[in-house]
Structures are given as C-alpha cells and as structure tokens.
Motif scaffolding. Structure first.
Motif, PDB file in Angstrom:
ATOM      1  N   ASP A 425      31.165   7.268  39.579  1.00  0.00           N
ATOM      2  CA  ASP A 425      30.552   7.616  38.418  1.00  0.00           C
ATOM      3  C   ASP A 425      29.897   6.254  37.824  1.00  0.00           C
ATOM      4  N   GLU A 426      29.267   5.629  39.073  1.00  0.00           N
ATOM      5  CA  GLU A 426      28.648   4.829  38.374  1.00  0.00           C
ATOM      6  C   GLU A 426      27.867   4.508  36.737  1.00  0.00           C
ATOM      7  N   ASP A 427      26.800   5.550  36.382  1.00  0.00           N
ATOM      8  CA  ASP A 427      26.445   4.949  35.301  1.00  0.00           C
ATOM      9  C   ASP A 427      27.152   5.199  34.416  1.00  0.00           C
ATOM     10  N   LYS A 428      28.303   5.747  34.101  1.00  0.00           N
ATOM     11  CA  LYS A 428      29.219   5.585  33.267  1.00  0.00           C
ATOM     12  C   LYS A 428      30.176   4.870  32.877  1.00  0.00           C
ATOM     13  N   VAL A 429      30.104   4.386  34.430  1.00  0.00           N
ATOM     14  CA  VAL A 429      31.247   3.417  34.367  1.00  0.00           C
ATOM     15  C   VAL A 429      30.228   1.713  34.133  1.00  0.00           C
ATOM     16  N   MET A 430      29.381   1.492  34.349  1.00  0.00           N
ATOM     17  CA  MET A 430      28.158   1.058  34.243  1.00  0.00           C
ATOM     18  C   MET A 430      28.461   0.632  32.663  1.00  0.00           C
ATOM     19  N   THR A 431      28.204   1.894  31.641  1.00  0.00           N
ATOM     20  CA  THR A 431      27.686   2.125  29.969  1.00  0.00           C
ATOM     21  C   THR A 431      28.789   1.613  29.457  1.00  0.00           C
ATOM     22  N   ASN A 432      29.982   1.454  29.751  1.00  0.00           N
ATOM     23  CA  ASN A 432      31.268   1.927  29.509  1.00  0.00           C
ATOM     24  C   ASN A 432      31.803  -0.192  29.691  1.00  0.00           C
ATOM     25  N   LEU A 433      31.261  -0.593  30.715  1.00  0.00           N
ATOM     26  CA  LEU A 433      31.594  -1.873  31.257  1.00  0.00           C
ATOM     27  C   LEU A 433      30.514  -3.021  30.349  1.00  0.00           C
ATOM     28  N   ALA A 434      29.887  -2.409  30.250  1.00  0.00           N
ATOM     29  CA  ALA A 434      28.983  -3.413  29.759  1.00  0.00           C
ATOM     30  C   ALA A 434      29.217  -3.557  28.474  1.00  0.00           C
ATOM     31  N   ALA A 435      29.699  -2.338  26.905  1.00  0.00           N
ATOM     32  CA  ALA A 435      29.557  -2.146  26.203  1.00  0.00           C
ATOM     33  C   ALA A 435      31.377  -3.410  25.670  1.00  0.00           C
ATOM     34  N   ALA A 436      32.438  -2.644  26.714  1.00  0.00           N
ATOM     35  CA  ALA A 436      33.433  -3.772  26.608  1.00  0.00           C
ATOM     36  C   ALA A 436      32.839  -5.206  26.143  1.00  0.00           C
ATOM     37  N   LYS A 437      32.336  -5.898  27.439  1.00  0.00           N
ATOM     38  CA  LYS A 437      32.264  -7.294  27.879  1.00  0.00           C
ATOM     39  C   LYS A 437      31.223  -7.159  26.560  1.00  0.00           C
ATOM     40  N   LEU A 438      30.195  -7.003  25.997  1.00  0.00           N
ATOM     41  CA  LEU A 438      29.475  -7.032  24.983  1.00  0.00           C
ATOM     42  C   LEU A 438      30.192  -6.976  23.377  1.00  0.00           C
ATOM     43  N   LYS A 439      30.947  -6.280  23.754  1.00  0.00           N
ATOM     44  CA  LYS A 439      32.371  -6.237  22.344  1.00  0.00           C
ATOM     45  C   LYS A 439      33.139  -7.774  22.100  1.00  0.00           C
ATOM     46  N   ALA A 440      33.594  -8.090  23.222  1.00  0.00           N
ATOM     47  CA  ALA A 440      34.539  -9.307  23.626  1.00  0.00           C
ATOM     48  C   ALA A 440      33.187 -10.628  23.252  1.00  0.00           C
ATOM     49  N   TYR A 471      22.212   0.422  30.822  1.00  0.00           N
ATOM     50  CA  TYR A 471      23.071   0.266  31.186  1.00  0.00           C
ATOM     51  C   TYR A 471      23.867  -0.787  29.742  1.00  0.00           C
ATOM     52  N   LEU A 472      22.712  -1.439  29.784  1.00  0.00           N
ATOM     53  CA  LEU A 472      22.876  -2.401  28.135  1.00  0.00           C
ATOM     54  C   LEU A 472      21.980  -2.198  27.784  1.00  0.00           C
ATOM     55  N   PRO A 473      22.235  -1.692  26.269  1.00  0.00           N
ATOM     56  CA  PRO A 473      21.982  -1.467  25.223  1.00  0.00           C
ATOM     57  C   PRO A 473      20.237  -2.505  24.566  1.00  0.00           C
ATOM     58  N   HIS A 474      19.411  -1.873  23.400  1.00  0.00           N
ATOM     59  CA  HIS A 474      19.148  -3.315  23.467  1.00  0.00           C
ATOM     60  C   HIS A 474      19.594  -3.811  21.735  1.00  0.00           C
TER      61      HIS A 474
END
Length: 580
Positions: A425-440, A471-474
């Motif tokens: 589920d690449e799209d979901k994984v990459m979106t959630n992974l990016a969000a977690a990294k951005l938070k940190a 995957y990455l937001p504005h």
C-alpha cells in the motif's frame, strides 16, 4: 513555522575563543526556521543522482583494456581526470544548465519551500587540481541559480560539500578515498575491478591509519585551505540578498578528531560574524549528535545550528509500521537536544527505506549486505540534457552489466536501472511516513529534504516527485500534517497498531581484522543495537545505530538510559562505526 527570521548578532556580542562561547548577544539567539530541500548532484557530482553523466564510463575494459582505471569517472575529481579539462568542462556546462532550471526553482517556490541548501565544491572558491579548467564557470552557475532563487522569493544556504583530500572518503566529498584497482590483465574474467568500502578512508585532516583507526598526522595546510575557502565564500556572497546561511563542511566522517572539527567550526563562525552576522552557520554533527559533544559549543552565540542527517535507507529491512514508529520516535530525541540549548536542523532526510537506488553507495558498487530487499527495475530514462546530447546515454538495452565492478552489486542491466521497492500500500505508507518525519524534523529549527530531484525517477528521494504524488504536503501545510501524525504523540507509539519489537530481528556476528573485537548487531524494529567492547576486560556499552547516508549504519554513543541529551563517553577523535 517556515519563516526565516535571523537576528543580527548585535554590536555587544563578544566571541570567546578560549572556550568557544559568546556573551553579550542581544535578543533571541537562534530565531530562525527552514523548510526546504537541496540542489544535490548539480555543482558537486554524485553518480547515483545523475547516472546519465556516468554511463559513458561503463564497458571500461572493452574500450580501454588494461588502461581502464585512468579513463573511469566516479566522482567530481575523476570526472575531470578521466575526460580531461576541455571535454569535462563542456559536459559539465551542459549538465549544470539542464539539471537546475528556472522551471525547477519555480516549482520549488510553488511548493512553499522557503530555503534551498546548495551543495558546492571547495575548489570553486580556492582552486586546485584537477578542478582548474575542468570546473570553469561553476561560480557563474552558482550566481545564475542564486538569482533565480531570489527572483522566486526564496533563500539559500551555501553547503560546502567537498574538501581537499576528502572529509569522508565518499564520492559526494569530491573524491572517493581509497580506491584499489585490479586491471583486466590481472583478473581471471578479464574485467576491471576495484574496491573502496573495505579500505575507505578520508584525507582532509591527515593520513588515516586503517589498522589503528586514527590519524597518523595532521595536515594543517588542508585545514588552512578550508578556512580560506570559508573566507572567500563570505567575501563573495555576504551581501547577496538570497544567501542566509553557510555550512562550512558537509559530513566530516566520525573518525575526524573532534578538537579539529570544533576549531574549524569556530574559525568559520568568527569569519561569518565579521561580514555576515545575519547568516546562520549550520554545523554538521560529524555523526556524533550528542549533548555531550556539542551542548556547550557556541553557547550564548546567535545564528547557528547543528545539522544532522537522518535516513532509514541504511536501516535493516523491516515493516512499514516499524519505519513510521521509528520516525515518530525521532521527535522526542530531537526535542531533548533543543531543550538543552542545541538548535537542530535535519539537513538531510528522505522517504527511502532501502538501498535500492542505483549507485547510492557509489558508481557500480554497493556496501556489503545491501540492498536487503529485491529492488524494482525500471527503464533507464533518456538524458535530461536532451536526446543525443550525452555520450553513453541512455545505456544500450542489449547489454548486461558492464565493468568496472566494485565489491557490491548495483548495475545497469539491459537498459534497466534499479530503484526502491514499493510497499503493498505504497501511497498510504509514504504519506504516513512523510507525516511522521515532518512531525519530528519540523519541530526543531527545520529541515532540508534530500534531494530536489533525481535522474532515475525515485520519488522517495525526489522532493518534486514526492510532492507530485501527494506524499509531501505544500510546505505551508506542514504544521497541520505534523499535528495529525503519530496520533498527536511524539513518543514513537502508534495506538491501535501492533508492533512486534522483537519480530523479524536479524543478527550478525562480526570480527575485526585482528579478531580482538566481537561485535553483535541485532535489528529491533529499525533500530540497530550493538554491544561494543570498550577494550579488553573493560566491559561493554550500548550503542544505538541509526541509518546514515552512504556508508552503512553509524554508531552514536549514549549513556545506558539512551538519552542523547544526557551525554556519553567521548572517544579520542572518533566514534566507533561499522558498515554492515
């Protein structure tokens, strides 16, 4: 978040050279924040970012026989020596113009990027061979792109990515050190071969003893050269409207004596304060991000920060949940450092969770044991300079892997290039992974994604492709995305997800050449735990390993409570590290 607002140092600032601190600074000391990416593979060549430039060196034995090593380029240095000044410069000028275009800069600005990190060569500001003639026009090219950045309302940090003699031994430092060639007339299969990783070294600060793992001498002339490079950059760009920062050297490897790193950084800080006190000085942690090493360095000084590079591409293969959990956990680690007065920028990171990107660990080479997954293969793209514009590109689809061969496996085969393997589920994984990294990573003083784009379409390494795929937001939406990540927590837990911390653990038992040091490596989640002997009969200490770009996992020494802000036993000039 996202705004860059550096404060001038103030006329009362006193810089204390006796203990590397400051006093008398006015106002907030480090009131800045970056959200951006890097223009890698442009003025400093990296074969994995722009393989189109390096296909011409494949099939070395067939073309040059036993003289092949003299005709192979695998970094900025050998690109010049292999092709000669005139031809190398012709190709470089074509590459520079095509790799960073106004369209790229406009797209980055439209994505909300506020600052770009620009890797440059030290040789651009204080010439030495073989770059004289070969890199003519590089400074003009830098000014071209700085003007575009300014025109599109962004800022730039100049990142000195190379140093004479190499600060890391990797191709991204300008020259690969060390290289040992076996010519075609010396091999059974008549191919040209080389080894780098087993004998990797770095010669910027001196001659390194691979047996003792320490420097035999100090090359003061190289350190003086580095200081002059910083002085020349500041003289040239201190009043440029787009430039707001400087990184004096990228990724000095972990064996660099710490007192030399600190002295150079402090010299650079003083130079910047003389003419560009509004600049932020970013200091790479030398793979030793710990309050023990750094919390008192530049204490009381304005406009500086510690640059750390956090990758999962070199971690053990694991589940998507584990990668996300590990990313969430970085939030707490970085916050502890900020709380003890260390401004931290994550100067490089990506969405990659494997080593599949072709030549990521060097031209036609790889680190032992990588990649750990079966990689996806795609047709190598046409040359970004235009059809027919670059020798050897695209590679011949009728040919198997061609020499020269390193000690690891990462090859062009039948016109195809390896790239990262997607999750189910690449799209979901990459979106959630990016969000977690951005938070940190955004919670401190900001971040720079590596890289802005790649030649082979690798969205895990390409800011622009990751944006295109959603995957990455504005960048203006990072606060919102980060706030929703990790279920609002920064402690690495993901409620509702079952994470088996012991499941799928891999282990390896390694011996040093002398057989005196036994190292056991265990993968737990994506954290590697290593018990390292301090010395004969001196007990053991626990070491957390995090994936670092180019060279396998790096060790960072913590106390037994594993608190990176609590400190650790300082090593004499280096931290133990091992490539797995």
């Amino acid at each position: 978040g996202g705004a860059f607002m550096p404060r001038p140092a103030g006329s009362r600032l006193v810089i204390n050279s006796d203990n590397y601190t400051c006093s008398g600074a006015e106002g907030p000391l480090n009131d800045y924040h970056f959200r951006g990416t890097s223009l890698g593979g442009w003025l400093v060549l990296e074969p994995w970012i722009t393989p189109t430039l390096f296909y011409q060196f494949l099939g070395a034995t067939e073309r040059w026989g036993a003289e092949a090593p003299e005709h192979v380029g695998m970094d900025s240095y050998s690109f010049c020596t292999a092709l000669g000044d005139e031809e190398a410069n012709r190709q470089l000028r074509q590459h520079w113009e095509a790799w960073v275009t106004e369209e790229d800069i406009a797209s980055l600005a439209a994505s909300g990027v506020d600052t770009l990190r620009l890797p440059v060569g030290d040789f651009m500001f204080r010439e030495y061979e073989p770059y004289v003639g070969c890199f003519d026009g590089a400074v003009d090219e830098l000014h071209r792109v700085l003007s575009l950045i300014d025109a599109h309302g962004m800022k730039a940090v100049i990142d000195v990515h190379t140093m004479v003699g190499s600060q890391s031994g990797l191709d991204n430092s300008g020259v690969t050190v060390l290289l040992e060639w076996t010519r075609s007339n010396e091999t059974l299969d008549n191919t040209t071969r080389f080894q780098h990783w087993p004998i990797r070294s770095a010669g910027w600060v001196g001659d390194f003893d691979l047996e003792a793992l320490e420097y035999k001498n100090i090359k003061h002339e190289n350190l003086e050269h580095a200081v002059e490079v910083i002085r020349n950059i500041v003289d040239m760009l201190h009043d440029h409207p787009a430039v707001v920062g400087l990184e004096p050297v990228n990724e000095p490897w972990e064996h660099t004596p710490m007192h030399l790193v600190k002295q150079f950084y402090f010299d650079a800080y003083e130079i910047v304060q003389e003419k560009a006190p509004h600049w932020v000085l970013l200091l790479h942690d030398s793979f030793r991000l710990s309050a023990h090493f750094w919390k008192d360095f530049l204490r009381g000084c304005p406009n500086y920060g510690f640059d750390t590079h956090i990758y999962q591409a070199w971690a053990e293969a694991n589940s998507a949940t584990s990668y996300i959990s590990d990313s969430c956990a970085q939030y707490g680690r970085l916050q502890k450092l900020e709380e003890v007065g260390m401004p931290v920028i994550v100067g490089e990171w990506s969405l990659a969770t494997d080593n599949c990107a072709m030549w990521l660990n060097g031209f036609n080479d790889n680190v032992y044991g990588f990649p750990q997954v079966e990689c996806e293969r795609v047709t190598c793209p046409p040359p970004y300079m235009g059809e027919g514009m670059q020798p050897g590109a695209p590679p011949d689809p009728s040919l198997p892997a061609q020499d020269p061969f390193g000690t690891g496996n990462s090859y062009v085969e039948y016109g195809t290039c390896p790239r990262g393997r997607p999750f189910e589920d690449e799209d979901k994984v990459m979106t959630n992974l990016a969000a977690a990294k951005l938070k940190a990573f955004d919670a401190g003083h900001g971040f720079f994604f590596w890289n802005f784009k790649t030649d082979v379409p690798e969205y895990r390494w390409s800011f622009l492709l990751a944006r295109e795929r959603g995957y990455l937001p504005h960048m203006s939406a990072v606060d919102h995305v980060a706030g929703e990540a990790c279920h609002g927590k920064g402690n690495g837990t993901i409620p509702g997800d079952e994470i088996d911390q012991e499941g799928g653990a891999n282990s390896a038992v390694l011996l040093t050449a002398g057989g005196l040091l036994l190292v056991v490596v265990v993968a737990v989640g994506v954290t590697l735990v290593r018990w390292r002997a301090r010395g004969r009969n001196e007990g053991y200490e626990r070491v957390e390993m995090t994936g670092s770009r180019r060279g396998g996992p790096r060790g960072r020494y913590y106390q037994h409570d594993e608190d990176p802000a609590a400190g650790a036993e300082e090593q004499k000039g280096h931290v133990g590290s091992i490539n797995i």
